[in-house]
Design an enzyme around this catalytic site. Structure first.
Site, PDB file in Angstrom:
ATOM      1  CG  ASN A  69      88.221 -13.837  46.547  1.00 22.31           C
ATOM      2  OD1 ASN A  69      89.337 -14.112  46.989  1.00 22.31           O
ATOM      3  ND2 ASN A  69      87.825 -12.581  46.358  1.00 22.31           N
TER       4      ASN A  69
ATOM      5  CG  HIS B 156      86.174  -8.309  48.579  1.00 21.15           C
ATOM      6  ND1 HIS B 156      87.263  -7.889  47.857  1.00 21.15           N
ATOM      7  CD2 HIS B 156      85.406  -7.211  48.799  1.00 21.15           C
ATOM      8  CE1 HIS B 156      87.151  -6.585  47.645  1.00 21.15           C
ATOM      9  NE2 HIS B 156      86.034  -6.149  48.205  1.00 21.15           N
TER      10      HIS B 156
END
Length: 195
Positions: free
Chosen positions: A110, A112
């Site tokens: 991911n 972020h």
């Protein structure tokens, strides 16, 4: 040359980071092949961008399911049906349960918008401004059950300017994310393959 890794990108919105990965993967030497883009929101602008780029663009609407598990089983099914080997979340605004995270352990990353471990969760730029930080930034990390808690793959620092607003800082961080994510995905896949 080893075969490229069939990669899915999960999105919920515009798909800015998604497009940076799609562009990087146009290089035949890049280790990821972007095989599909999946959004939990049927109206996500990124789906149209993916389709225009000739990529399988799928909607798995979380609102169509009675609970998280049912949604994630459908999402997992869509990934399995396409022989996906690796997942990159790019502005995917759903917290994934331990059931899904465990199934994709070591194959799920991911991006972020903060310098983790600072500012997990939402409103990262505003929080950095309010804290009087000198730097903001972005982090690509492995996804684990704790939100934004996985090991860091790569980070980029962005200086906070005196006149920065939430919007101006967000725009400058996003610019850096678009360079960071393709490098980090390459590095994550190579480390998974032992390359």
């Amino acid at each position: 040359m080893r075969p490229r890794v069939r990669t899915a990108i999960l999105i919920s919105g515009r798909g800015s980071n998604m497009m940076s990965l799609v562009k990087a993967a146009q290089d035949p030497d890049y280790p990821a092949e972007i095989s599909c883009v999946i959004s939990n929101r049927p109206d996500a602008a990124g789906l149209q961008k993916a389709a225009t780029a000739g990529i399988d663009a799928i909607s798995v609407d979380h609102k169509a399911f009675p609970n998280r598990r049912a949604f994630e089983e459908a999402l997992d099914g869509a990934l399995q049906d396409r022989d996906i080997q690796f997942i990159a979340c790019a502005g995917f605004m759903r917290v994934l349960t331990p059931w899904f995270v465990d199934r994709w352990d070591g194959k799920l990353i991911n991006i972020h918008p903060s310098l983790l471990p600072k500012y997990k969760g939402l409103h990262t730029h505003q929080r950095a401004l309010e804290a009087g930080d000198s730097y903001a930034g972005a982090t690509v990390h492995w996804v684990v059950s704790e939100v934004d808690g996985g090991d860091i793959i790569d980070q980029v620092k962005v200086p906070i300017l005196d006149d920065d607003t939430h919007e101006s800082l967000q725009a400058r961080v996003l610019e850096q994310e678009l360079n960071l994510y393709p490098k980090a995905l390459k590095s994550a896949i190579n480390s998974t393959l032992g390359g």
